[in-house]
Each structure stands twice: as structure tokens, then as C-alpha cells.
Design a protein around this motif. Structure first.
Motif, PDB file in Angstrom:
ATOM      1  N   PRO A 174     -11.482  -0.767   4.490  1.00  0.00           N
ATOM      2  CA  PRO A 174     -10.750  -1.847   3.808  1.00  0.00           C
ATOM      3  C   PRO A 174     -11.568  -2.537   2.719  1.00  0.00           C
ATOM      4  O   PRO A 174     -10.996  -3.031   1.742  1.00  0.00           O
ATOM      5  CB  PRO A 174     -10.402  -2.800   4.949  1.00  0.00           C
ATOM      6  CG  PRO A 174     -11.402  -2.508   6.030  1.00  0.00           C
ATOM      7  CD  PRO A 174     -11.652  -1.042   5.928  1.00  0.00           C
ATOM      8  N   MET A 225       0.832  -1.200   0.000  1.00  0.00           N
ATOM      9  CA  MET A 225       0.000   0.000   0.000  1.00  0.00           C
ATOM     10  C   MET A 225       0.871   1.256   0.000  1.00  0.00           C
ATOM     11  O   MET A 225       0.660   2.198  -0.776  1.00  0.00           O
ATOM     12  CB  MET A 225      -0.906  -0.033   1.239  1.00  0.00           C
ATOM     13  CG  MET A 225      -2.064   0.949   1.211  1.00  0.00           C
ATOM     14  SD  MET A 225      -3.029   0.838   2.750  1.00  0.00           S
ATOM     15  CE  MET A 225      -3.706  -0.825   2.612  1.00  0.00           C
ATOM     16  N   ALA A 278      -7.900   3.067  -3.769  1.00  0.00           N
ATOM     17  CA  ALA A 278      -6.530   3.115  -4.270  1.00  0.00           C
ATOM     18  C   ALA A 278      -6.509   3.525  -5.735  1.00  0.00           C
ATOM     19  O   ALA A 278      -5.628   4.283  -6.180  1.00  0.00           O
ATOM     20  CB  ALA A 278      -5.850   1.763  -4.079  1.00  0.00           C
ATOM     21  N   THR A 322     -10.849  -0.950  -0.634  1.00  0.00           N
ATOM     22  CA  THR A 322      -9.428  -0.672  -0.811  1.00  0.00           C
ATOM     23  C   THR A 322      -9.058  -0.463  -2.274  1.00  0.00           C
ATOM     24  O   THR A 322      -8.417   0.528  -2.638  1.00  0.00           O
ATOM     25  CB  THR A 322      -8.580  -1.815  -0.218  1.00  0.00           C
ATOM     26  OG1 THR A 322      -8.722  -1.798   1.196  1.00  0.00           O
ATOM     27  CG2 THR A 322      -7.102  -1.628  -0.566  1.00  0.00           C
ATOM     28  N   ARG A 323      -9.443  -1.401  -3.150  1.00  0.00           N
ATOM     29  CA  ARG A 323      -9.024  -1.315  -4.550  1.00  0.00           C
ATOM     30  C   ARG A 323      -9.620  -0.079  -5.234  1.00  0.00           C
ATOM     31  O   ARG A 323      -8.962   0.591  -6.029  1.00  0.00           O
ATOM     32  CB  ARG A 323      -9.433  -2.586  -5.298  1.00  0.00           C
ATOM     33  CG  ARG A 323      -8.796  -3.864  -4.754  1.00  0.00           C
ATOM     34  CD  ARG A 323      -7.270  -3.849  -4.941  1.00  0.00           C
ATOM     35  NE  ARG A 323      -6.897  -3.882  -6.337  1.00  0.00           N
ATOM     36  CZ  ARG A 323      -6.798  -5.003  -7.075  1.00  0.00           C
ATOM     37  NH1 ARG A 323      -7.067  -6.174  -6.521  1.00  0.00           N
ATOM     38  NH2 ARG A 323      -6.424  -4.959  -8.324  1.00  0.00           N
ATOM     39  N   PRO A 333      -6.739  -5.369   0.667  1.00  0.00           N
ATOM     40  CA  PRO A 333      -7.305  -4.879   1.930  1.00  0.00           C
ATOM     41  C   PRO A 333      -6.451  -5.294   3.127  1.00  0.00           C
ATOM     42  O   PRO A 333      -5.917  -6.404   3.169  1.00  0.00           O
ATOM     43  CB  PRO A 333      -8.688  -5.520   1.989  1.00  0.00           C
ATOM     44  CG  PRO A 333      -9.004  -5.877   0.578  1.00  0.00           C
ATOM     45  CD  PRO A 333      -7.697  -6.221  -0.066  1.00  0.00           C
ATOM     46  N   LEU A 383      -7.747   4.009   3.147  1.00  0.00           N
ATOM     47  CA  LEU A 383      -7.771   2.581   2.815  1.00  0.00           C
ATOM     48  C   LEU A 383      -7.879   1.729   4.067  1.00  0.00           C
ATOM     49  O   LEU A 383      -8.531   0.673   4.064  1.00  0.00           O
ATOM     50  CB  LEU A 383      -6.525   2.194   2.011  1.00  0.00           C
ATOM     51  CG  LEU A 383      -6.614   2.394   0.482  1.00  0.00           C
ATOM     52  CD1 LEU A 383      -6.764   3.870   0.135  1.00  0.00           C
ATOM     53  CD2 LEU A 383      -5.381   1.808  -0.214  1.00  0.00           C
TER      54      LEU A 383
END
Length: 598
Positions: free
Chosen positions: A66, A22, A73, A69-70, A146, A62
Motif C-alpha cells: 500500500p 482502485m 498504479a 500504491t500510486r 492506499p 497494490l
């Protein structure tokens, strides 16, 4: 058969690999450019450290969400990727770090200039690098996953990341600075190395500085021209060149008797030069000195720059086309006054657009080609100002590796310790490279067979472990030393100009006159053959009616703090015995001696 538990698994251990990927993903969009900058030797690790710390900020959302997350991000990554392309592309083209100055130039250019710029610098190799860079970011995004943390660990991480990235910096600056405005400016400076703050902070500072500069230009526009200006050389083709150095003390120049060969090129043409050896700067800082040097302001009348023309305006009034070529980081909040001077010129060339000029390689040799271009201009009367970065700290960034000449203790004073030696040598190397630049300017100028002159001086000096102050490095007006104020002052004149200026014998006792550059505009007027009602012959270094006054140094806005330069201690190894003996009778530090003119 028991039922399946579909709830997310809460890991008791921190997923360090997930946190690592990350961080690496977000760091990539600032760190790659910083690595290239470090690898190229353009700047040190300061920008990398700042960018790495600010990167932690993007990990917080993030960790808080979680399950997304993707997505988060990806969205943040696109923003960082787009904003980072400007800095990466700028480095690939210029080898410099993106800064507010670049934004100033971008918005100061028209569409045609921008199109010409893109067409001139377009390269498939740059496209290939940007494509590879983009694919690298995409690959890292696929590795982001995540990271679920227990509540206490989550809170601790978020607080830590927020604190390291922006929190501590904001609080520290708030309590350290005198005003919220100063604290905010310093806070912005400390996050500017990271994407997208390069763009956001740069644009914000650009708008602030543009507003301030616009007000100053508007004020200058209402200042009346000089009264009854006449020009001895009116109607003649002439070119006058003013070269302003930076942080160069004459005490470290072999041209002025320093033991090491730091000015071999100027030494070689010494017979062609008028070398003045008793000139000082009024203050040890660039902006404050030039505010006097390039205007009618001085130590006793510091606000005259608000109501009188600048030197550039004076030369324009005399019918000269004006040029400003600078290797200084001009377009920043600190340097608004420099921007004012430069924007008054008809033609401006800005060469140094680095974010942090102190820790960046930007060589003064870059001024040579723009200077040649200005000399080739068909304008019959030209006034060219060249502002060098000179021997500005950090010294090892001021010269290319081929000028790493002084490496040992040969010629080094005994007071210099082993820990100080590298810095001492790097300053002398910077002086030696400055000698190459200044002598090259003189050579290019003389090769055009001009009718005119070139004058070189430094804005102020620098104290670099000199015997008179063996522990002092840099400049400090509160604790002044002679090297901070003693500056070179040399003139090269063409034969035709010398003949026309026979009434100004630039030799003999004239070369040893005590003088402060706070009155420089009068000396320049004399050398240029200009007269006007405001001209003061007593304040001209080259005038027969010159009168020696007090060499005041210090902050003129606190008159009680002004002192006479002659009250500063003299290095007995560098001064004649008679001068040392005379110095014993000088007033106590902190006092300004009275003279017959008081």
C-alpha cells in the motif's frame, strides 16, 4: 507533551471507497472498449464479464504494497493504457473487437501497406477520442489511494481476487480439458478480452497458428499437381464463383418450400437458377466439412487432403487467378485449415477480425464491395471464393435491424414454445438476410455479362426447434437430425456458359439426385469443364455417369460411428407421404445400409 505516533493507521473497517476507485481505475482500460462494443450492438456481455473479472488481478500488488500504491498504479496503468489503445482505436475505425486476427494482418502487412492504412484511416475525431480517453485514465489515477487492510482481510482479498481473476479459470480448464495444451488455450481465450492480454494472448496465438500453418503450406507445396489436366474453356475469358454459406439448412428456405417467405429474392429469380434439392453435408461442422468439400478427401478417405491438391490449387493449375473473400473469423487456432485454403489464393480479403464471432455483429453484406472489386480485375480467368458467416449462431447478430422481419407466430410450427419463439424467428430473419446477400452476389455477377457460373451452397445446416427435433438447437454429430445436414445447392450460369456446357443438363432428374458435398470437387470440376486422371464422373452430381452411393455422415476417423443420412427421422410435415412410407423401411439408427455397389 506526549510523543506523536507516526506509524500508519490500520483501519478496522474495509475502505470500500478506496477499493472501488482502485478497481475502477484498472477496469477503465478494458471496460470502456467493452462498453462501446455493447452499446454499438456488436457483441454481448461476455467480453465485459471476462474483462471485469481479470481486472481484479491488478489490485493484488497494490494491496500487498500500500505504501507504493500510486507508483504501482501508475506503472501498471501506463502498461494497460498503451495496450488498450490498439483495441480502442480498432473499434473506432472498424466497429469490431480487437483479436488475434488483427495481429495476423498487422504482421502480414509490409511497411508501405501499414503507412497507407494509417494515412487512409487517420482522423482528428479519433485523435480527440483517444486524448479524452487518456485524460479519463489520468483523472482516475489521481483518485487511487492506499488501502490498508488487517492481515486476515488482506489475505482473504488477495486469495479472492486471484481466484476470481485467473485462478478458478486456470484450475477449471485444467480439470475440464483432455490435455494441458487445450486447457491453456481455453484459459487464454477467457482472459483475452482484457488489456493487456488482448496483445499478449493474441500474439502468442498468432505465433502458434503461423507455425502450424507454415507446416501445412509446406506440405501442400510438395503435393504434385493433378495428372493430365485439360480445360474445355482453355484460352477463354471466364469467371467462376463459389459462395460457401454457413449453418443454413434448406428446410428453412422458401426456395425449397418452407412456408415463410425467407428467400423472396431467390424466389423471384428461381427461373434463372438450377436448384438441387437433395444435397447433404457429410458433417455438421465447418472445418470438418470444408476439409472434404474443398479437397479430394471424403467420408471413406478422410486423409486424402494430406496428399492431394485443394480446390484452390486445382484452379490455379488450370490457369485461374484465385481470390478468397471471407467474412468468417479465419485466422484463429480453430480455423487453421480455413487459413490454409485462403492463403493459397492469389488475393485474400479478410473482413471478420472480431475476437468472438459467435457473439458479434458482422454482416455478410460487407463481402459485396470486395466481390465487385474482384469482378473488375483485368485478369482473363478468375476463380472467386466467398465464404459467408451466413446464419451462424447467435442468429440475431447475423442481420441488421431492418431485417427483423419475423416477430410473431405467423407460420411458426405448433411445437415451438414461447421461450423458443424469439430464437426461431431470429434464425428465419438470418436466412432472409442471407437471401439478400446471395441474390445480390448473383445480381452483381450477372451485371458484368460474364462467361461463367456462380454456385452457392452451405457448409452444413442447423437444427432450430424444427418439428423433427423440437427441443434441439444447434448441431451435434453425436445426436444428428436432418436439418443439421440438409443444405441448399444452387447454380446460376451465364447464357454463354450454359451453351458451352450443353452436355451437362442441369435440370429434370439431375436436380433431385441424392448427393453428399464430400465429393464436391468432382462436381465442381465437371461444371468448370476440367478433366484430369483423378476425376471420378460417378461422384459428380451433374455427370451422366453419376452413381448414387451411400450418404454417409459422422466422424470418418471412427468408421463404426458412420451412418447413412437416410436413417435419420423425417418430419412428416415437410416430407412427401411416399418418402415417409419409404423411410419406415430404413435401417435402424447407427447402421449403414448395404447397397448394390458394396
Amino acid at each position: 507533551m506526549g510523543s506523536r505516533n507516526t506509524a500508519p493507521v490500520t483501519h478496522r473497517r474495509v475502505n470500500w471507497a478506496g477499493l472501488g476507485w482502485m478497481f475502477l481505475f484498472f477496469w477503465y482500460f478494458s471496460g470502456v472498449a467493452q462498453l462501446l462494443i455493447i452499446q454499438a450492438g456488436v457483441a454481448g456481455w461476455k467480453g465485459m464479464v471476462q474483462a471485469s473479472m481479470v481486472t481484479l488481478l491488478w489490485m493484488v500488488p497494490l494491496l500487498l504494497f500500500p505504501a507504493r500504491t500510486r507508483l504501482l498504479a501508475g506503472v501498471l496503468g501506463i502498461i494497460l493504457w498503451v495496450s488498450s489503445l490498439a483495441g480502442l482505436g480498432y473499434f473506432l475505425i472498424y466497429g469490431q473487437e480487437f483479436s488475434q486476427s488483427v495481429i495476423f494482418i498487422m504482421f502480414d502487412s509490409n511497411m508501405q501497406e501499414s503507412s497507407e492504412y494509417l494515412g487512409h484511416y487517420f482522423s482528428w475525431s479519433i485523435v480527440a477520442v483517444i486524448v479524452a480517453y487518456s485524460l479519463g485514465g489520468l483523472l482516475l489515477w489521481t483518485r487511487v489511494r492506499p488501502v490498508y487492510l488487517p492481515r486476515k482481510a488482506l489475505v482473504a482479498c488477495c486469495v479472492l481476487f486471484l481466484g476470481v481473476s485467473v485462478g478458478y479459470n486456470a484450475v477449471h480448464q485444467y480439470f475440464k480439458r483432455a490435455t494441458v495444451k487445450l486447457a491453456a488455450a481455453k484459459f487464454e481465450e477467457n482472459i483475452e478480452a482484457a488489456a493487456p492480454w488482448q496483445i499478449v494472448v493474441g500474439y502468442h496465438q498468432y505465433r502458434q497458428q503461423l507455425d502450424e500453418m507454415s507446416k501445412m503450406l509446406a506440405t501442400q507445396a510438395h503435393i504434385p499437381p493433378l495428372k493430365n489436366l485439360t480445360d474445355q474453356h482453355a484460352g477463354q475469358r471466364s469467371t467462376l464463383v463459389l459462395v460457401i454459406g454457413e449453418s443454413t439448412t434448406r428446410q428453412r428456405m422458401s426456395l425449397y418450400g418452407y412456408g415463410r417467405p425467407t428467400t423472396p429474392n431467390l424466389d423471384q429469380i428461381r427461373s434463372q437458377l438450377q436448384v438441387f434439392d437433395n444435397v447433404i453435408a457429410p458433417r455438421p461442422y465447418t472445418i470438418e466439412t470444408l476439409q472434404q468439400l474443398l479437397t479430394f478427401a471424403d467420408e471413406e478417405h478422410p486423409d486424402l487432403y494430406l496428399s492431394t491438391p485443394t480446390l484452390v490449387s486445382v484452379m490455379k493449375q488450370a490457369g485461374y487467378k484465385t481470390y478468397w473473400i471471407t467474412n468468417q473469423q479465419t485466422m484463429t487456432k480453430r480455423n487453421t485449415m480455413l487459413t490454409l485454403f485462403s492463403k493459397q489464393a492469389d488475393v485474400q480479403t479478410y473482413l471478420n477480425n472480431n475476437r468472438d464471432q459467435n457473439e458479434t455483429s458482422q454482416y455478410d453484406g460487407d463481402v459485396l464491395d470486395p466481390f465487385s472489386k474482384a469482378l473488375a480485375d483485368d485478369a482473363p480467368r478468375k476463380f472467386i471464393v466467398i465464404h459467408l458467416l451466413g446464419t451462424h449462431m447467435s442468429y440475431h447478430y447475423r442481420y441488421p435491424p431492418t431485417y427483423d422481419y419475423f416477430k410473431d407466430r405467423s407460420g411458426v410450427p405448433a411445437n415451438v414454445t414461447d421461450d423458443q419463439l424469439a430464437v426461431y424467428n431470429s434464425y428465419d430473419n438470418a436466412v432472409r438476410y442471407n437471401d439478400y446477400v446471395v441474390s445480390s452476389l448473383i445480381k452483381r455477377f450477372s451485371n458484368t455479362d460474364p462467361n461463367g457460373l456462380l454456385l452457392y451452397l452451405s457448409d452444413h445446416g442447423e437444427s432450430v426447434y424444427d418439428p423433427v427435433a423440437p427441443k434441439v438447437l444447434g448441431r451435434n454429430e453425436a445426436a444428428p437430425t436432418r436439418p443439421m445436414y440438409t443444405v441448399p445447392f444452387i447454380v446460376w450460369s451465364s447464357p454463354s456458359w450454359k451453351a458451352a456446357q450443353a452436355n451437362l443438363p442441369l435440370d429434370g432428374a439431375y436436380l433431385h439426385r441424392p448427393y453428399s458435398t464430400s465429393h464436391f470437387i468432382h462436381t465442381w470440376a465437371d461444371l468448370a469443364g476440367l478433366r484430369f486422371d483423378e476425376f471420378a464422373p460417378s461422384q459428380s452430381l451433374v455427370n451422366a455417369d453419376y452413381k448414387q452411393g451411400r450418404l454417409l455422415i459422422g466422424n470418418p476417423h471412427t468408421p463404426s460411428g458412420l451412418r447413412d443420412f437416410n436413417s435419420l427421422p423425417i418430419d412428416p410435415l415437410q416430407a412427401p407421404a411416399a418418402q415417409v412410407a419409404q423411410h419406415k423401411n430404413d435401417p435402424a439408427p447407427g447402421t449403414v445400409p448395404k447397397t448394390a455397389n458394396d
